[in-house]
Design an enzyme around this catalytic site. Structure first.
Site, short mmCIF file in Angstrom:
data_model
loop_
_atom_site.label_atom_id
_atom_site.label_comp_id
_atom_site.label_asym_id
_atom_site.label_seq_id
_atom_site.Cartn_x
_atom_site.Cartn_y
_atom_site.Cartn_z
N CYS A 25 0.87 -1.17 0.00
CA CYS A 25 0.00 0.00 0.00
C CYS A 25 0.91 1.23 0.00
CB CYS A 25 -0.87 0.02 1.25
SG CYS A 25 -1.85 -1.47 1.43
N LYS A 27 5.52 -10.60 -19.11
CA LYS A 27 5.14 -9.23 -19.52
C LYS A 27 3.77 -9.25 -20.16
CE LYS A 27 7.71 -8.25 -17.64
NZ LYS A 27 8.10 -7.58 -16.45
N ARG A 37 1.63 1.41 -5.94
CA ARG A 37 1.81 0.47 -4.83
C ARG A 37 0.52 -0.24 -4.47
NH1 ARG A 37 6.62 1.59 -2.02
NH2 ARG A 37 5.87 0.29 -0.34
N ASN A 96 0.42 0.00 6.06
CA ASN A 96 0.90 -0.88 5.00
C ASN A 96 1.53 -2.09 5.68
OD1 ASN A 96 2.09 -2.09 2.76
ND2 ASN A 96 3.83 -0.69 2.71
N GLY A 97 1.05 -3.29 5.34
CA GLY A 97 1.60 -4.50 5.95
C GLY A 97 0.47 -5.42 6.38
N GLU A 125 0.75 -10.31 -17.71
CA GLU A 125 0.41 -9.46 -16.57
C GLU A 125 -0.28 -8.16 -16.96
OE1 GLU A 125 4.95 -8.10 -15.57
OE2 GLU A 125 3.49 -7.66 -14.04
N GLU A 149 10.38 -14.28 -19.29
CA GLU A 149 10.13 -12.86 -19.06
C GLU A 149 9.13 -12.31 -20.07
OE1 GLU A 149 10.54 -11.08 -16.64
OE2 GLU A 149 10.58 -9.00 -17.33
N HIS A 195 6.21 -33.31 -24.84
CA HIS A 195 5.98 -34.15 -23.66
C HIS A 195 4.66 -33.80 -22.98
CE1 HIS A 195 9.88 -35.90 -24.25
NE2 HIS A 195 10.32 -34.68 -24.49
N TRP A 224 -3.84 -1.85 -1.40
CA TRP A 224 -3.88 -3.14 -2.09
C TRP A 224 -4.40 -4.12 -1.04
CZ3 TRP A 224 -1.78 -8.11 -1.76
CH2 TRP A 224 -1.85 -8.86 -2.94
N LYS A 229 2.98 -2.86 -7.21
CA LYS A 229 4.44 -2.86 -7.19
C LYS A 229 4.87 -3.13 -5.75
CE LYS A 229 7.91 -1.41 -9.90
NZ LYS A 229 8.09 -2.15 -11.13
C1 F6R Z 1 6.82 -8.24 -13.18
C2 F6R Z 1 7.25 -7.68 -11.92
C3 F6R Z 1 7.42 -8.59 -10.77
C4 F6R Z 1 8.67 -8.21 -9.94
C5 F6R Z 1 8.69 -9.03 -8.65
C6 F6R Z 1 9.93 -8.74 -7.83
O1 F6R Z 1 6.73 -7.28 -14.18
O2 F6R Z 1 7.45 -6.50 -11.78
O3 F6R Z 1 7.47 -9.91 -11.17
O4 F6R Z 1 9.79 -8.43 -10.72
O5 F6R Z 1 7.55 -8.75 -7.90
O6 F6R Z 1 9.96 -7.41 -7.39
P1 F6R Z 1 11.29 -6.78 -6.83
O7 F6R Z 1 12.28 -6.77 -7.94
O8 F6R Z 1 10.90 -5.41 -6.38
O9 F6R Z 1 11.74 -7.65 -5.70
#
Ligand code: F6R
Length: 607
Positions: A2, A484, A27, A100-101, A487, A480, A503, A76, A602
């Site tokens: 959050c 991308k 966040r 937050n937490g 998500e 990766e 398989h 969040w 994030k």
């Molecule tokens: C995907 C993404 C997440 C972060 C993951 C780790 O686009 O952003 O998969 O890579 O949550 O986050 P950090 O790097 O902040 O530990």
């Protein structure tokens, strides 16, 4: 997960709080709210939904609370669905808090408080903190906070206002991040410094269980028992433009375009006389030679960067590397020892599982090296060695430039490990490093091919499901690329080692299903092409990502995304760009909220 902000000064603060929350919205964006000390009362306005649709609309309806001291929150949801009542700030008229937490023992606390006559309205764990503070509070906020945090188990960053102290904010944290910003005649709290960069770059990092008492002209820090302590002032080297869109439609697009500069900023300080150098953190050749094993730990994209690292380190130095997902590593009693190096990768430096993995590695006695973007973050402070990726703030939830710099760093590490272990000559190491230093220009070249990516994106938007395939480094890259796309577009996507298709998974291929084949590795590209033929003959629509000079039977590829020539080993550094941009344009065409995809946030500070 959050975002928290707080302001105390001499001007009306509601507008500032809302704008600062917008900068923290990455966040969490289920709901948002503010609480302001207003004429002897705490006035709260909060609403479900994004700030623009929820909180700002409600402020128009209900009026903006007047007052120059307040707190704000963007959520969040963890406990209780996103709703007006579960939104923060949460208060009882006397005390209001943002949190937050996760309060792990909230059930016990709630039971205790109900036994003492308290009632509860929300489904949140946070409400127990408000009532617990109220239970302990008579006239001294710091005393109440010290007592409350003794009872609380879990992670928290708390911004608190007490009606009786109309110009003060109190703050305390454990595990979840919180900073205290210092202005002129005004002071702040925030989950991260980007929220307050338009007002000040001076801040303090609140440490575990430290309590801050913040007035417009004074900040007092105390330990958990209430004894005053002094703290070191920090100066952020990010400016406000780095936290704004700068003319791009989305932060994600801006951050993709920032990759050349970000990669340069990561590499340049670590290349001395043409060779990688990790002197800044004391990672000497002697150490690199001595480690029995190298572990690389992270979550999501950070772990994917680690996967590239594994392939490259093993290829060059012939030493085994173990890559692990942090949430698995921390609970599986890993075979890590004090003779090993554990590289912890995290953009935010706050990811709960990654941080726990680091704590475990430190406890075992391994050498720990944190590769982190956010300066002063928990992981950066807890690791024995730290190196910053210098990418500037990454605001978009979907990681792009952070992955690029983490991957760039993996190459530097691989080159130095190989040199230290005598697996490559100094000349070879210089040559590889030189080639790596040219990567930013090649990324710039890829960024110009916008139309190609938009065209391919237009072919993906009707897919229900798709698949990324590749071998070796191309497989690491596929992971990766697939992440991308899924998500931000919400199209189901899997990455698969191309050789594994037969398989089982090939049964999923049906007429019209897109398959994105990454074939940048000369040694393996023909093998991948054989797999492409297999899916093509079963109806797949195939996109091949390959070098511009790669020759193969063109009839098997419906679409082709080409890459500038570079050695196979370095291909992931450029091949990721088409994947990022194809994912971006697919999401844009589908009308998705690119920077704030649903259900995500994030900085995952909860398990
Ligand atoms: C995907 C993404 C997440 C972060 C993951 C780790 O686009 O952003 O998969 O890579 O949550 O986050 P950090 O790097 O902040 O530990």
């Amino acid at each position: 997960m959050c975002g928290i902000v707080g302001f105390t000064g001499s001007e009306q603060c509601s507008e500032f709080l809302v704008q600062a929350l917008k900068r923290l919205e990455y966040r969490g964006y289920d709901s948002a709210g503010i609480a302001v000390q207003s004429g002897g009362k705490i006035k709260t306005v909060k609403a479900k939904g994004k700030i623009a649709e929820g909180l700002q609309e409600k402020l128009k309806e209900e009026g903006v609370p007047g007052g120059s001291c307040g707190i704000g929150h963007t959520r969040w949801a963890t406990h209780g669905e996103p709703s007006d009542v579960n939104s923060h700030p949460i208060g009882n008229g006397r005390i209001s808090i943002v949190h937050n937490g996760i309060i792990e023992n909230y059930r016990e606390i709630k039971k205790f408080l109900i036994g003492h006559g308290y009632g509860f309205e929300s489904e949140t764990d946070t409400e127990t903190v408000v009532k617990l503070l109220d239970y302990y509070y008579s006239s001294d906020p710091v005393d109440a906070i010290s007592k409350a945090i003794r009872d609380i188990e879990g992670a928290y960053a708390l911004g608190i206002i007490f009606r009786d102290f109309p110009d003060k904010i109190f703050a305390v944290r454990k595990e979840s991040p919180l900073i205290v910003g210092q202005g002129k005649g005004e002071n702040f709290i925030a989950s991260d410094v980007t929220a307050i960069l338009d007002r000040t770059r001076e801040y303090y990092i609140l440490e575990h269980e430290e309590i801050a008492e913040i007035s417009p002209n004074k900040i007092i820090f105390r330990d958990s028992h209430g004894f005053p302590i002094t703290k070191q002032l920090k100066i952020a080297d990010w400016d406000i433009s780095t936290a704004e869109k700068g003319g791009y439609e989305h932060f994600m697009l801006k951050e993709i375009h920032e990759q050349p500069a970000a990669v340069r900023n990561t590499l340049s300080p670590r290349v001395k006389n043409g060779l990688p150098s990790f002197e800044e953190c004391g990672l000497t050749d002697e150490k690199l030679k001595g480690y029995k094993h190298i572990f690389i730990i992270g979550c999501g994209s950070a772990m994917h960067a680690g996967m590239v690292g594994k392939y490259v380190i093993e290829e060059l130095s012939r030493s085994p590397v173990i890559v692990d997902i942090a949430s698995e590593f921390r609970y599986r009693n890993p075979l890590l020892s004090k003779d090993d190096l554990c590289v912890i990768i995290s953009q935010s430096g706050e990811t709960a599982d990654t941080k726990a993995a680091l704590t475990l590695a430190n406890e075992i006695g391994a050498d720990t090296l944190a590769l982190v973007n956010v300066v002063g973050s928990s992981i950066a402070r807890e690791a024995k060695m730290v190196m910053y990726t210098n990418a500037g703030p990454e605001i978009s939830v979907c990681s792009t430039k952070a992955y690029a710099v983490q991957t760039a760093f993996m190459y530097l590490l691989a080159f130095r490990v190989a040199l230290a272990r005598g697996a490559i000559t100094e000349e070879k190491c210089r040559e590889l490093t030189g080639e790596l230093m040219c990567i930013p220009q090649l990324i710039e070249k890829c960024l110009c091919d916008k139309e190609q990516y938009q065209f391919v994106a237009s072919k993906l938007i009707n897919a229900q499901s798709l698949m990324y395939i590749g071998r070796g480094l191309d497989y690491a890259l596929s992971m990766e690329g697939s992440l991308k796309l899924k998500e931000i577009s919400y199209i189901h996507s899997e990455s698969y080692a191309a050789g594994e298709l037969k398989h089982g998974t090939i049964s999923l291929i049906e007429e019209g299903m897109p398959v994105i084949a990454v074939a940048t590795q000369s040694r393996l590209a023909d093998k991948t092409v054989s797999n492409v033929k297999e899916v093509k003959s079963r109806g797949a629509v195939v996109v091949v990502i390959c070098k511009e000079n790669f020759e193969f039977d063109n009839t098997i590829a419906d679409y082709k995304l080409t890459l500038p020539p570079i050695s196979d080993l370095l291909m992931p550094m450029v091949a990721i760009v088409p994947m990022q941009l194809t994912a971006y344009y697919t999401a844009v065409l589908l009308g998705r909220d690119v920077d704030m995809p649903r259900n995500l946030a994030k900085s995952v500070t909860v398990e």
